[in-house]
Motif scaffolding. Structure first.
Motif, PDB file in Angstrom:
ATOM      1  N   ILE A 136       0.497  -1.579  -0.041  1.00  0.00           N
ATOM      2  CA  ILE A 136       0.322   0.162   0.308  1.00  0.00           C
ATOM      3  C   ILE A 136       0.618   1.560  -0.040  1.00  0.00           C
ATOM      4  CG2 ILE A 136      -2.677  -0.584   1.013  1.00  0.00           C
ATOM      5  CD1 ILE A 136      -1.334   0.372   3.800  1.00  0.00           C
ATOM      6  N   PRO A 137       0.609   2.525  -0.585  1.00  0.00           N
ATOM      7  CA  PRO A 137       0.931   3.716  -0.178  1.00  0.00           C
ATOM      8  C   PRO A 137       1.593   3.558   1.350  1.00  0.00           C
ATOM      9  CG  PRO A 137      -0.571   4.134  -1.318  1.00  0.00           C
ATOM     10  CD  PRO A 137      -1.094   2.566  -0.737  1.00  0.00           C
ATOM     11  N   ASN A 138       2.578   4.007   1.408  1.00  0.00           N
ATOM     12  CA  ASN A 138       3.480   4.399   2.812  1.00  0.00           C
ATOM     13  C   ASN A 138       2.565   5.291   3.566  1.00  0.00           C
ATOM     14  OD1 ASN A 138       5.519   2.966   1.983  1.00  0.00           O
ATOM     15  ND2 ASN A 138       7.258   4.634   2.133  1.00  0.00           N
ATOM     16  N   TYR A 139       2.283   5.079   4.522  1.00  0.00           N
ATOM     17  CA  TYR A 139       0.766   5.785   5.473  1.00  0.00           C
ATOM     18  C   TYR A 139       1.966   6.801   6.576  1.00  0.00           C
ATOM     19  CZ  TYR A 139       1.668   1.523   8.546  1.00  0.00           C
ATOM     20  OH  TYR A 139       2.052   0.602   9.351  1.00  0.00           O
ATOM     21  N   GLY A 140       1.416   7.492   7.121  1.00  0.00           N
ATOM     22  CA  GLY A 140       1.202   8.033   8.443  1.00  0.00           C
ATOM     23  C   GLY A 140       2.824   8.739   8.354  1.00  0.00           C
ATOM     24  N   PRO A 141       3.682   8.940   9.511  1.00  0.00           N
ATOM     25  CA  PRO A 141       5.278   9.142   9.835  1.00  0.00           C
ATOM     26  C   PRO A 141       5.576   8.260   8.340  1.00  0.00           C
ATOM     27  CG  PRO A 141       4.771   7.044  11.581  1.00  0.00           C
ATOM     28  CD  PRO A 141       2.939   7.940  10.567  1.00  0.00           C
ATOM     29  N   TYR A 142       5.586   6.935   7.699  1.00  0.00           N
ATOM     30  CA  TYR A 142       6.270   6.918   6.640  1.00  0.00           C
ATOM     31  C   TYR A 142       6.447   7.234   5.619  1.00  0.00           C
ATOM     32  CZ  TYR A 142       6.433   3.582  10.583  1.00  0.00           C
ATOM     33  OH  TYR A 142       6.296   2.725  12.272  1.00  0.00           O
ATOM     34  N   ALA A 143       5.423   7.968   5.246  1.00  0.00           N
ATOM     35  CA  ALA A 143       4.931   8.455   4.238  1.00  0.00           C
ATOM     36  C   ALA A 143       6.256   9.232   3.606  1.00  0.00           C
ATOM     37  CB  ALA A 143       3.534   9.499   4.012  1.00  0.00           C
ATOM     38  N   VAL A 144       6.463  10.290   4.059  1.00  0.00           N
ATOM     39  CA  VAL A 144       7.664  10.469   3.372  1.00  0.00           C
ATOM     40  C   VAL A 144       9.358   9.768   3.786  1.00  0.00           C
ATOM     41  CG1 VAL A 144       7.188  12.970   3.806  1.00  0.00           C
ATOM     42  CG2 VAL A 144       8.383  12.022   6.070  1.00  0.00           C
ATOM     43  N   ILE A 145       9.010   8.443   4.107  1.00  0.00           N
ATOM     44  CA  ILE A 145      10.015   8.111   4.526  1.00  0.00           C
ATOM     45  C   ILE A 145      11.065   6.798   3.144  1.00  0.00           C
ATOM     46  CG2 ILE A 145      12.054   6.617   5.816  1.00  0.00           C
ATOM     47  CD1 ILE A 145      10.107   7.981   8.082  1.00  0.00           C
ATOM     48  N   GLU A 146      11.508   7.106   2.509  1.00  0.00           N
ATOM     49  CA  GLU A 146      11.738   6.560   1.306  1.00  0.00           C
ATOM     50  C   GLU A 146      12.197   5.084   1.581  1.00  0.00           C
ATOM     51  OE1 GLU A 146      13.951   8.192  -1.687  1.00  0.00           O
ATOM     52  OE2 GLU A 146      13.474  10.216  -1.516  1.00  0.00           O
ATOM     53  N   SER A 147      12.476   4.883   2.662  1.00  0.00           N
ATOM     54  CA  SER A 147      13.558   2.859   2.722  1.00  0.00           C
ATOM     55  C   SER A 147      12.148   2.808   3.439  1.00  0.00           C
ATOM     56  CB  SER A 147      14.665   3.330   3.801  1.00  0.00           C
ATOM     57  OG  SER A 147      14.087   3.698   4.975  1.00  0.00           O
ATOM     58  N   SER A 148      10.425   2.903   3.507  1.00  0.00           N
ATOM     59  CA  SER A 148       9.605   2.572   4.392  1.00  0.00           C
ATOM     60  C   SER A 148       8.902   1.547   3.233  1.00  0.00           C
ATOM     61  CB  SER A 148       8.937   3.149   4.864  1.00  0.00           C
ATOM     62  OG  SER A 148       9.559   4.132   6.085  1.00  0.00           O
ATOM     63  N   VAL A 149       8.680   0.585   3.190  1.00  0.00           N
ATOM     64  CA  VAL A 149       7.495  -0.301   3.287  1.00  0.00           C
ATOM     65  C   VAL A 149       7.026  -0.739   3.114  1.00  0.00           C
ATOM     66  CG1 VAL A 149       6.855  -2.243   1.270  1.00  0.00           C
ATOM     67  CG2 VAL A 149       9.809  -1.164   1.237  1.00  0.00           C
ATOM     68  N   CYS A 150       4.842  -0.006   2.718  1.00  0.00           N
ATOM     69  CA  CYS A 150       4.002  -0.610   3.732  1.00  0.00           C
ATOM     70  C   CYS A 150       2.690  -1.696   3.146  1.00  0.00           C
ATOM     71  CB  CYS A 150       3.222   0.696   3.983  1.00  0.00           C
ATOM     72  SG  CYS A 150       3.422   1.566   4.602  1.00  0.00           S
ATOM     73  N   PHE A 151       2.803  -2.297   4.467  1.00  0.00           N
ATOM     74  CA  PHE A 151       1.738  -3.698   3.726  1.00  0.00           C
ATOM     75  C   PHE A 151       0.175  -3.337   4.775  1.00  0.00           C
ATOM     76  CE2 PHE A 151       5.479  -4.746   3.118  1.00  0.00           C
ATOM     77  CZ  PHE A 151       5.302  -5.158   1.598  1.00  0.00           C
ATOM     78  N   GLU A 152      -0.785  -4.407   3.754  1.00  0.00           N
ATOM     79  CA  GLU A 152      -2.085  -4.266   4.897  1.00  0.00           C
ATOM     80  C   GLU A 152      -2.325  -5.657   4.398  1.00  0.00           C
ATOM     81  OE1 GLU A 152      -5.359  -1.156   3.693  1.00  0.00           O
ATOM     82  OE2 GLU A 152      -5.606  -2.902   1.682  1.00  0.00           O
ATOM     83  N   LYS A 153      -3.229  -5.737   5.390  1.00  0.00           N
ATOM     84  CA  LYS A 153      -3.795  -7.975   4.706  1.00  0.00           C
ATOM     85  C   LYS A 153      -5.482  -7.389   5.322  1.00  0.00           C
ATOM     86  CE  LYS A 153      -3.651 -12.727   5.502  1.00  0.00           C
ATOM     87  NZ  LYS A 153      -2.526 -12.986   6.501  1.00  0.00           N
ATOM     88  N   ALA A 154      -6.851  -7.660   5.371  1.00  0.00           N
ATOM     89  CA  ALA A 154      -7.311  -8.229   6.115  1.00  0.00           C
ATOM     90  C   ALA A 154      -7.902  -9.155   6.509  1.00  0.00           C
ATOM     91  CB  ALA A 154      -9.000  -8.095   3.886  1.00  0.00           C
ATOM     92  N   LEU A 155      -8.070  -9.372   7.796  1.00  0.00           N
ATOM     93  CA  LEU A 155      -8.503 -10.248   8.725  1.00  0.00           C
ATOM     94  C   LEU A 155      -9.660 -10.779   8.188  1.00  0.00           C
ATOM     95  CD1 LEU A 155      -6.723  -7.871  11.975  1.00  0.00           C
ATOM     96  CD2 LEU A 155      -5.824 -10.836   9.890  1.00  0.00           C
TER      97      LEU A 155
END
Length: 155
Positions: A136-155
Motif C-alpha cells: 500500500i502507499p506509505n502511511y502516516g509518519p512513513y509517507a515521507v521515508i523513502e526506505s519504508s515499505v507498507c503493507f495491509e491484509k484484511a483479516l
C-alpha cells in the motif's frame, strides 16, 4: 525436528520481548545507520499492550506486537516489532508469530492489519507477501521515508 516452542500472549513489559527488541534495534541500526533514528518515535514500547513472544524453554526466540493504528481508524491494527533471533530464522517462527498476532487481532474485533517495514529487510518483505499482505502507499509518519515499505491484509 524443531524444538517445542511456546507462544505467549503478553505485553511490552515481558523481559524476553525487551531482550529481542534490543537485538532488533541493533540489527536495524546496522542496516539503516543514522536513518534509523527517524523510526525511534514510532517504535516506543510503552503503548504496546498486545505482544506475542515465542519461547524455547526460558529463551525468547521470536516476537511481534500489535497496537491500534489510531483512535479514529476503527477496525485497523498495526503490526509492530517483528523479530526472530538470527540463529532461529528459516524455521517458520516469524510466520507463526504473525499468525498468532492476526488471530489475536481478530479476537479483539479488528478487520485489517497494516504494517511498515524497510527496503533493506528483504526477509521481512518476503514474510509479509507470503502471508497475504499487499503493498500500500506509505502511511502516516512513513509517507515521507523513502526506505519504508507498507503493507495491509484484511483479516
Amino acid at each position: 525436528m524443531y524444538p517445542m516452542l511456546q507462544f505467549v500472549r503478553t505485553d511490552s513489559t515481558d523481559p524476553g520481548f525487551a531482550t529481542l527488541i534490543q537485538r532488533l534495534d541493533h540489527d536495524l541500526h546496522a542496516r539503516y545507520g543514522a536513518e534509523q533514528a527517524l523510526f525511534t518515535p514510532h517504535n516506543q514500547l510503552d503503548k504496546i499492550r498486545h505482544v506475542v513472544v515465542a519461547y524455547e524453554g526460558d529463551t525468547a526466540v521470536g516476537c511481534g506486537a500489535i497496537r491500534p493504528f489510531s483512535d479514529d481508524e476503527g477496525g485497523l491494527i498495526e503490526v509492530k516489532r517483528m523479530y526472530v533471533d538470527p540463529t532461529r530464522r528459516g524455521q517458520g517462527i516469524a510466520t507463526m508469530v504473525l499468525a498468532f498476532l492476526e488471530a489475536w487481532a481478530r479476537d479483539l474485533g479488528y478487520t485489517k492489519c497494516v504494517l511498515e517495514t524497510g527496503n533493506k529487510q528483504p526477509e521481512a518483505i518476503a514474510l509479509y507477501q507470503k502471508s497475504g499482505y499487499t503493498p500500500i502507499p506509505n502511511y502516516g509518519p512513513y509517507a515521507v521515508i523513502e526506505s519504508s515499505v507498507c503493507f495491509e491484509k484484511a483479516l
